[in-house]
Design an enzyme around this catalytic site. Structure first.
Site, PDB file in Angstrom:
ATOM      1  N   SER A 126     -30.006  98.674  11.617  1.00  0.00           N
ATOM      2  CA  SER A 126     -31.005  99.158  12.440  1.00  0.00           C
ATOM      3  C   SER A 126     -30.481 100.728  12.830  1.00  0.00           C
ATOM      4  O   SER A 126     -29.536 101.010  13.125  1.00  0.00           O
ATOM      5  CB  SER A 126     -31.102  98.406  13.795  1.00  0.00           C
ATOM      6  OG  SER A 126     -31.837  99.091  14.815  1.00  0.00           O
ATOM      7  N   TYR A 151     -27.450  93.342  21.111  1.00  0.00           N
ATOM      8  CA  TYR A 151     -28.156  93.471  19.945  1.00  0.00           C
ATOM      9  C   TYR A 151     -27.479  94.400  19.078  1.00  0.00           C
ATOM     10  O   TYR A 151     -27.318  94.205  17.608  1.00  0.00           O
ATOM     11  CB  TYR A 151     -29.841  93.262  20.304  1.00  0.00           C
ATOM     12  CG  TYR A 151     -30.299  93.742  18.814  1.00  0.00           C
ATOM     13  CD1 TYR A 151     -30.715  92.899  17.716  1.00  0.00           C
ATOM     14  CD2 TYR A 151     -30.817  95.111  18.549  1.00  0.00           C
ATOM     15  CE1 TYR A 151     -31.066  93.353  16.639  1.00  0.00           C
ATOM     16  CE2 TYR A 151     -31.219  95.545  17.493  1.00  0.00           C
ATOM     17  CZ  TYR A 151     -31.691  94.620  16.560  1.00  0.00           C
ATOM     18  OH  TYR A 151     -32.342  95.224  15.258  1.00  0.00           O
ATOM     19  N   LYS A 155     -25.447  94.704  15.051  1.00  0.00           N
ATOM     20  CA  LYS A 155     -25.598  95.382  13.864  1.00  0.00           C
ATOM     21  C   LYS A 155     -24.427  96.364  13.445  1.00  0.00           C
ATOM     22  O   LYS A 155     -24.251  96.163  12.351  1.00  0.00           O
ATOM     23  CB  LYS A 155     -26.818  96.375  14.301  1.00  0.00           C
ATOM     24  CG  LYS A 155     -28.267  95.339  14.278  1.00  0.00           C
ATOM     25  CD  LYS A 155     -28.590  94.607  12.975  1.00  0.00           C
ATOM     26  CE  LYS A 155     -29.623  93.597  13.227  1.00  0.00           C
ATOM     27  NZ  LYS A 155     -29.825  92.555  12.004  1.00  0.00           N
TER      28      LYS A 155
END
Ligand code: UDP
Length: 341
Positions: A126, A151, A155
């Protein structure tokens, strides 16, 4: 033709990628635990492709079940790893749930990649890894800043885990990490799309649900940013364009066209749109007037980000094909089909 494992293949981007992998003539298997998706997606994919996908309901953070799956599918050539939780806000509330799920699943998949000598992996990353970049548009060389959410941190850590794994593997496995900007829209058939479970966090599902009368109003989070109209700017990219980039990445790996064993690509359109521009474009392409209101900023939001896409355009020989207006229209057509309106 190769055999591709698509983890998280009933999810939003996973399901669209399954269709494009099929269209490109590859075989694929979907593994998903349906924690944030529906089994109906399998029939959606079948309606589009005419072939029922091979699907296994497996939780990849379960080491034993993951091993059993790979033991009985030792002919997999490559893995596209989507399976992960993705809600930024929830990750702040429940960080351990995010670290456990997103990291354990990846580690289990990598262990089996090693064990079964699978040659490559494409990872679903992302643009959140860039935070608020100093220079725009953001290139793959931009520094990775401290993540704003657990989150985002999963990544970043996942990319590091993959890099270390690739290094330790003496060239036996290669990886591509695809950093998505803001995926929107749905397949043109409207058979698959973004699954609207609960109150959406993302802008476009919130817009389509407001247009459908499910939400009373859309809140625009802040109009005092340092942007042309004061609302935040993102790079919105059609989900099928993202899916096609996965095919390009897989083919690059299968054909040994990769320039290093770990490569990173930005997947965006190269263009930024403000929240207000998205709202206005949605209204223009659908003819629907949206009930919206400006409210305070959402904590954790970056002001503006859009991609430099040169590397993906040149190296993957891939370009986005869908305009923002067309993308928003597919999101609306999907919403209507799903709600039967
Ligand atoms: N946004 C908004 N109202 C909403 C949802 C999102 O104004 O109900 C804004 C959000 O503040 C951001 C942009 O829309 O500027 C995109 O947000 P989204 O959550 O879709 O993606 P993000 O870029 O945060 O991952």
């Amino acid at each position: 033709m190769a055999k591709i494992l698509i983890t998280g293949g009933t999810g939003y981007i996973g399901s669209h990628t399954a269709v494009e992998i099929f269209n490109a003539g590859h075989q694929y298997i979907i593994v998903d635990n349906l924690s944030n998706s529906s089994i109906d997606v399998i029939s959606g994919i079948e309606k589009i492709t005419g072939v029922k996908p091979i699907f296994f309901n497996i939780d990849l953070k379960d080491k034993t079940l993951t091993e059993q799956f790979f033991n009985s599918h030792s002919d997999i050539d490559s893995v596209i790893h989507f399976a992960a939780y993705k809600a930024v806000g929830e990750s702040v509330q429940e960080p351990l749930k995010y670290y456990e799920n997103n990291l354990l699943s990846l580690i289990n998949v990598l262990e089996n990649i090693k064990l079964h000598k699978i040659k490559s992996i494409v990872f679903s990353s992302s643009c959140t890894v860039y935070g608020q970049p100093n220079k725009l548009p953001v290139t793959e060389q931009s520094p990775i800043l401290k993540a704003d959410s657990p989150y985002g941190n999963t990544k970043q850590i996942s990319e590091e885990i993959i890099q270390d794994f690739i290094k330790s593997n003496n060239g036996n496995c290669k990886a591509v990490s695809l950093r998505y900007f803001n995926p929107v829209g749905a397949h043109e058939s409207a058979e698959i799309g973004e699954l609207p479970l609960g109150t959406p966090n993302n802008l476009v599902p919130f817009i389509t649900q407001t247009a459908a009368g499910i939400r009373a109003e859309l809140k625009i989070f802040g109009n005092d940013y340092n942007t042309p109209d004061g609302t935040a700017v993102r790079d919105y990219i059609h989900v099928v364009d993202i899916a096609k980039a996965h095919v390009a990445a897989i083919n690059r790996l299968l054909n040994h066209h990769n320039k290093s064993d770990f490569e990173v690509f930005n997947l965006g359109t190269g263009k930024g749109n403000s929240v207000l521009e998205i709202v206005k474009t949605f209204e223009a392409v659908t003819g629907i007037k949206l009930n919206y209101r400006i409210t305070e900023r959402r904590p954790g939001d970056v002001e503006q980000i859009w991609a430099n896409t040169d590397k993906a355009n040149i190296e993957l020989n891939w370009k986005t094909q869908t305009s923002i207006g067309e993308s928003l229209l597919t999101a609306w057509i999907r919403e209507k089909k799903y709600r039967r309106i």
